[in-house]
Design a protein around this motif. Structure first.
Motif, PDB file in Angstrom:
ATOM      1  N   LEU A  32      33.765  33.008  32.491  1.00 22.09           N
ATOM      2  CA  LEU A  32      34.656  32.414  33.485  1.00 22.09           C
ATOM      3  C   LEU A  32      34.508  33.099  34.841  1.00 22.09           C
ATOM      4  O   LEU A  32      34.640  32.463  35.888  1.00 22.09           O
ATOM      5  CB  LEU A  32      36.106  32.509  32.995  1.00 22.09           C
ATOM      6  N   TRP A  33      34.243  34.398  34.834  1.00 23.60           N
ATOM      7  CA  TRP A  33      33.985  35.109  36.098  1.00 23.60           C
ATOM      8  C   TRP A  33      32.661  34.648  36.700  1.00 23.60           C
ATOM      9  O   TRP A  33      32.552  34.428  37.903  1.00 23.60           O
ATOM     10  CB  TRP A  33      33.965  36.613  35.840  1.00 23.60           C
ATOM     11  N   ARG A  34      31.659  34.491  35.864  1.00 23.76           N
ATOM     12  CA  ARG A  34      30.341  34.098  36.361  1.00 23.76           C
ATOM     13  C   ARG A  34      30.348  32.690  36.949  1.00 23.76           C
ATOM     14  O   ARG A  34      29.652  32.398  37.909  1.00 23.76           O
ATOM     15  CB  ARG A  34      29.325  34.184  35.226  1.00 23.76           C
ATOM     16  N   LYS A  35      31.161  31.816  36.373  1.00 19.43           N
ATOM     17  CA  LYS A  35      31.264  30.455  36.883  1.00 19.43           C
ATOM     18  C   LYS A  35      32.138  30.370  38.132  1.00 19.43           C
ATOM     19  O   LYS A  35      32.222  29.307  38.760  1.00 19.43           O
ATOM     20  CB  LYS A  35      31.841  29.533  35.803  1.00 19.43           C
ATOM     21  N   GLY A  36      32.820  31.458  38.486  1.00 18.98           N
ATOM     22  CA  GLY A  36      33.674  31.444  39.660  1.00 18.98           C
ATOM     23  C   GLY A  36      35.036  30.836  39.421  1.00 18.98           C
ATOM     24  O   GLY A  36      35.779  30.591  40.376  1.00 18.98           O
ATOM     25  N   ILE A  37      35.426  30.607  38.153  1.00 21.17           N
ATOM     26  CA  ILE A  37      36.743  30.041  37.847  1.00 21.17           C
ATOM     27  C   ILE A  37      37.813  31.113  37.988  1.00 21.17           C
ATOM     28  O   ILE A  37      38.883  30.867  38.539  1.00 21.17           O
ATOM     29  CB  ILE A  37      36.737  29.443  36.425  1.00 21.17           C
ATOM     30  N   TRP A  38      37.533  32.297  37.497  1.00 19.82           N
ATOM     31  CA  TRP A  38      38.424  33.449  37.665  1.00 19.82           C
ATOM     32  C   TRP A  38      37.722  34.473  38.540  1.00 19.82           C
ATOM     33  O   TRP A  38      36.583  34.884  38.249  1.00 19.82           O
ATOM     34  CB  TRP A  38      38.753  34.093  36.322  1.00 19.82           C
ATOM     35  N   ASN A  39      38.394  34.891  39.606  1.00 19.24           N
ATOM     36  CA  ASN A  39      37.780  35.892  40.488  1.00 19.24           C
ATOM     37  C   ASN A  39      38.831  36.851  41.047  1.00 19.24           C
ATOM     38  O   ASN A  39      38.695  37.334  42.168  1.00 19.24           O
ATOM     39  CB  ASN A  39      37.040  35.206  41.649  1.00 19.24           C
ATOM     40  N   ASP A  40      39.877  37.123  40.260  1.00 18.06           N
ATOM     41  CA  ASP A  40      40.920  38.024  40.716  1.00 18.06           C
ATOM     42  C   ASP A  40      40.929  39.287  39.847  1.00 18.06           C
ATOM     43  O   ASP A  40      39.948  39.603  39.167  1.00 18.06           O
ATOM     44  CB  ASP A  40      42.270  37.315  40.695  1.00 18.06           C
ATOM     45  N   VAL A  41      42.055  39.987  39.867  1.00 18.93           N
ATOM     46  CA  VAL A  41      42.131  41.297  39.206  1.00 18.93           C
ATOM     47  C   VAL A  41      42.244  41.167  37.692  1.00 18.93           C
ATOM     48  O   VAL A  41      41.742  42.021  36.950  1.00 18.93           O
ATOM     49  CB  VAL A  41      43.338  42.078  39.770  1.00 18.93           C
ATOM     50  N   LYS A  42      42.895  40.098  37.198  1.00 20.38           N
ATOM     51  CA  LYS A  42      43.181  39.987  35.766  1.00 20.38           C
ATOM     52  C   LYS A  42      41.910  40.010  34.900  1.00 20.38           C
ATOM     53  O   LYS A  42      41.835  40.765  33.935  1.00 20.38           O
ATOM     54  CB  LYS A  42      43.981  38.715  35.508  1.00 20.38           C
ATOM     55  N   PRO A  43      40.904  39.167  35.170  1.00 25.29           N
ATOM     56  CA  PRO A  43      39.696  39.236  34.325  1.00 25.29           C
ATOM     57  C   PRO A  43      38.994  40.582  34.389  1.00 25.29           C
ATOM     58  O   PRO A  43      38.438  41.045  33.388  1.00 25.29           O
ATOM     59  CB  PRO A  43      38.814  38.111  34.867  1.00 25.29           C
ATOM     60  N   VAL A  44      39.031  41.230  35.558  1.00 26.81           N
ATOM     61  CA  VAL A  44      38.419  42.562  35.670  1.00 26.81           C
ATOM     62  C   VAL A  44      39.171  43.560  34.793  1.00 26.81           C
ATOM     63  O   VAL A  44      38.566  44.417  34.138  1.00 26.81           O
ATOM     64  CB  VAL A  44      38.404  43.008  37.140  1.00 26.81           C
ATOM     65  N   SER A  45      40.490  43.427  34.733  1.00 27.16           N
ATOM     66  CA  SER A  45      41.277  44.335  33.892  1.00 27.16           C
ATOM     67  C   SER A  45      40.989  44.111  32.410  1.00 27.16           C
ATOM     68  O   SER A  45      40.963  45.060  31.623  1.00 27.16           O
ATOM     69  CB  SER A  45      42.768  44.124  34.172  1.00 27.16           C
TER      70      SER A  45
END
Length: 785
Positions: A217-230
């Motif tokens: 989801l990060w790679r597709k640009g759908i999620w790009n905030d702090v939550k997926p990184v955490s």
């Protein structure tokens, strides 16, 4: 009526068609099938293999007509979800696939929400053994989340999914006893989480799939905030190695899991084929719009505006880490405590992520430098990667005393005559990268001079490494070098510049002003003048006149009032008469006095010039401070203002190049354009990542083996078939080369005359000629028979 009911009961597709046309008329038939479904479901709970085919048909039928009877079928999604989560292991593959397809169908018909579907599908991922079904579930999850976020961020859905992923990653996180396992232990004493079994939780399957989906989801640009990184950051601390490795690869950016991606790789757009197809097919406005859209995508790809390799977010994942100091300390604790459980590759992986986090956030993990010392040996496997991690972890705030033993260990192990030239070059390059971020301590100046002496070596890699260290200190700290090694430019800069050897913690480039802020201020002033017009021209003239107060030259009338008849009184140093003497002694004394007066006058002139220069410098600094604080202290600059400032700087540099600014102006323009293309790259050298090539330096190309040579030959032949020989290959049904008879027939006459067979015939004796003639006659006789 009874006959119709029996007919419709046995033919569910026909009943489905009739219900969709007229739901009210066929409600009784549907209720009959619904009651039948409930009876079969109860039997199915006891024995899933009994009536499995009929149960799948009934579920598919009810799902198709669920929108016609929403009240009657309200419990259908929860019943199917319960069967999947509780009895998944006992279901046959066909039943699993049918029930999952039914849930997706209900989601497409908006009978259930995306959250209800995903709560059912997420726990099934680690429990599914079929690769095709697992791929289907994964693709469904990703497409559903993407669809929900396509127009705007669906924060409610994202929070619910991220909470599920957090729970999946944290499941088994406290199992410290099995830290470092490869996900193969049999029993783990943890509770069931989201319908998963103890076995899958112990192997880290839940956490693994949570990390995989978050990365996708990060790679597709759908999620790009702090939550997926955490979520992925928690995965870096997971006890299971495969979960930890996948999470670390996410931060390092060198993922090798391209095969796991369900993204359909976008093929190259053939512009000529698109135009040709458009000419042949029927003309329509929709076709023109589709063609133009594809052409725009191809144009953006060609000019590099779209990154087809991966969708990058606005900020790197490393910059979005929450509490990076605690994260780095926990990561180092894992590395130090479970050192013997990890393989060397995994240790280096943790070192690399730890070094990048320390460098990106300027953290202090002092035990890391003492830990890494035991790996600094020329014979250590993968020592270039270890040197990269060491150099990457250094930044300007690390105390030089902490780095002193590390640098000494590097010099003692890598830089001495007992090792090869590649080892010496790697050691000097590693020390250079460390010094680029934090200069050596004053006590290590003799070591610096010894390393610079290696520029007289005979090996080119060692010479390049030593010269790199020398050039670095010429630019940054020439006072550390001997006078003969500083060079002309560095010596001049030392005389002009202020003391360069600043104490630890001090910065030479303190931020005083934003570069190019005057351009932005003048741009705003010009916009205000265009809006207000020239109504205030008179007041502007008054202000200009007021600006000349105290600077006007006195008029002639004022000067004439102080004088009479144009003469002015000049005061004399001596009021008495001037005495003249003809003696030589007096002439000599007079010359000496005049000479002394000339020297005194020169001294006063030099003092006056120095005083004026200091005064000008002070006025210039005051004016600079006043200009710097005009806009920066009265307005909060937005990102749009900084973007405008960047454009104005590029325009000013372009004007300077157009009017003949020279190479310096061209270099400035190129630097500004490169800076605009890479906004996320900092000028700080500690923010840039180091590669193994920076440590190893330029190396001589090794000789290729047979396999590499053959691969290079085959690669060079690709696409060059039309230049090859067609004789004996393309003209035959089966490709083959020409025969020896064909080759002999086409042989040049001079080569034939020089051949061994022709020369042998000339030198043959009479006896040999008779034998050949007799053999020829005998052969002819046998041929006639």
């Amino acid at each position: 009526m009874g006959g119709r009911s029996v007919l419709l009961t046995s033919n569910l597709p026909q009943l489905q068609n009739l219900i969709k046309r007229d739901p009210t008329s066929y409600k009784d038939e549907f209720l009959q099938q619904w009651n039948h479904y409930n009876s079969i479901r109860l039997i199915f709970h006891l024995n899933p293999d009994e009536h499995a085919q009929h149960f799948r048909e009934l579920v598919a039928f009810i799902a198709q007509v669920a929108t016609c009877y929403p009240k009657e079928t309200a419990e259908l999604p929860s019943q199917i979800s319960t069967i999947l989560l509780e009895s998944y292991g006992m279901l046959s593959p066909d039943t699993r696939k049918a029930l999952i397809s039914t849930m997706v169908l209900l989601r497409n018909k908006n009978v259930i929400t995306p959250i209800e579907l995903l709560r059912t599908l997420f726990p099934l991922l680690p429990r599914t053994t079929s690769s095709s079904l697992r791929s289907n579930i994964r693709k469904t999850i990703l497409s559903d989340i993407r669809t929900a976020n396509i127009r705007a961020k669906n924060h409610k859905l994202n929070r619910a999914i991220q909470a599920m992923l957090f729970g999946m990653v944290e499941n088994g996180l406290d199992d410290v006893a099995n830290f470092g396992n490869k996900g193969k232990q049999k029993e783990v004493n943890h509770g069931i989480h989201f319908g998963t079994s103890d076995k899958t939780a112990g192997r880290g399957e839940d956490a693994m799939w949570a990390v995989i989906l978050t990365k996708e989801l990060w790679r597709k640009g759908i999620w790009n905030d702090v939550k997926p990184v955490s979520i992925v950051a928690i995965g870096c601390l997971h006890p299971v190695l495969k979960v930890q490795s996948a999470s670390i690869h996410f931060f390092l950016g060198d993922d090798d899991e391209k095969e796991d991606s369900d993204d359909e790789e976008e093929e190259e757009v053939d512009v000529r084929a698109l135009h040709h197809r458009r000419e042949i097919n029927k003309k329509s406005r929709s076709g023109d719009k589709k063609l133009q859209k594809k052409l725009n995508v191809a144009k953006k790809k060609k000019h590099g505006k779209i990154d087809t390799s991966r969708s990058r977010a606005n900020f790197p994942a490393l910059q979005l880490l929450n509490d990076p100091q605690t994260f780095a300390e926990k990561l180092f604790t894992i590395l130090d405590r479970y050192d013997k459980r990890f393989t060397l590759d995994h240790k280096i992986l943790i070192m690399q992520i730890l070094a990048r986090v320390i460098s990106a956030h300027t953290l202090f993990v002092m035990p890391f430098y003492s830990y890494i010392q035991k790996w600094l040996a020329p014979k250590q496997l993968r020592v270039p990667s270890i040197l990269v991690a060491l150099a990457q972890s250094v930044h300007a705030l690390i105390p030089p005393q902490t780095l002193k033993p590390v640098v000494l260990k590097l010099a003692n192990e890598f830089v001495h005559p007992g090792v090869g030239s590649e080892v010496i070059a790697a050691g000097i390059n590693a020390i250079t990268e460390i010094c680029r971020r934090q200069p050596l301590d004053v006590d290590l100046r003799p070591l610096l001079n010894d390393l610079i002496e290696y520029r007289k070596s005979k090996d080119k890699t060692v010479i390049a490494a030593s010269r790199g260290l020398l050039h670095l200190y010429r630019e940054t700290h020439p006072e550390f070098l001997k006078k003969r090694e500083r060079g002309k430019e560095a010596s001049i800069n030392m005389k002009i510049a202020v003391a360069r050897n600043l104490p630890y913690g001090h910065s030479a480039n303190a931020a005083v002003d934003i570069e190019g802020l005057s351009l932005l201020e003048s741009h705003f002033q010009q916009l205000r003048e265009e809006e207000n017009g020239h109504d205030d021209a008179d007041s502007g003239e008054d202000n200009n006149e007021a600006g000349w107060d105290g600077w006007d030259i006195e008029s002639d009338s004022d000067s004439e009032s102080d004088s009479e008849d144009g003469w002015q009184d000049v005061s004399s140093d001596n009021d008495g008469d001037i005495e003249l003497s003809d003696s030589e002694n007096e002439n000599g004394e007079q010359k000496e006095q005049n000479k002394n007066k000339g020297k005194e006058t020169e001294r006063q002139e030099r003092r006056r010039e120095k005083k004026e220069k200091r005064e000008k410098q002070r006025v210039k600094e005051e004016a600079f401070e006043q200009d710097a604080s005009t806009l920066a202290t009265t307005k909060i600059l937005t990102p749009a203002d900084f973007k405008l400032l960047s454009d104005l700087q590029i325009q000013a540099a372009q004007k300077s190049v157009d009017i003949g600014g020279g190479n310096r102006a061209k270099r400035k323009l190129a630097a500004l354009e490169a800076g605009r293309k890479s906004q996320n790259i900092s000028d700080d050298p500690s923010a840039s990542f180091i590669s193994e090539n920076d440590i190893l330096g330029p190396r001589k190309k090794s000789k290729a083996d047979y396999a590499e040579r053959m691969a290079s030959i085959q690669k060079g032949r690709e696409g060059r078939e039309k230049f090859g020989s067609r004789k004996g290959k393309k003209t035959k049904d089966a490709p083959s080369s020409s025969t020896n008879r064909e080759k002999a027939r086409n042989k040049p006459i001079m080569m034939i005359l020089s051949s061994g067979s022709v020369r042998g015939k000339k030198k043959a004796s009479l006896r040999e000629k008779q034998q050949k003639l007799r053999a020829h006659i005998e052969k002819g006789k046998r041929a006639k028979k």
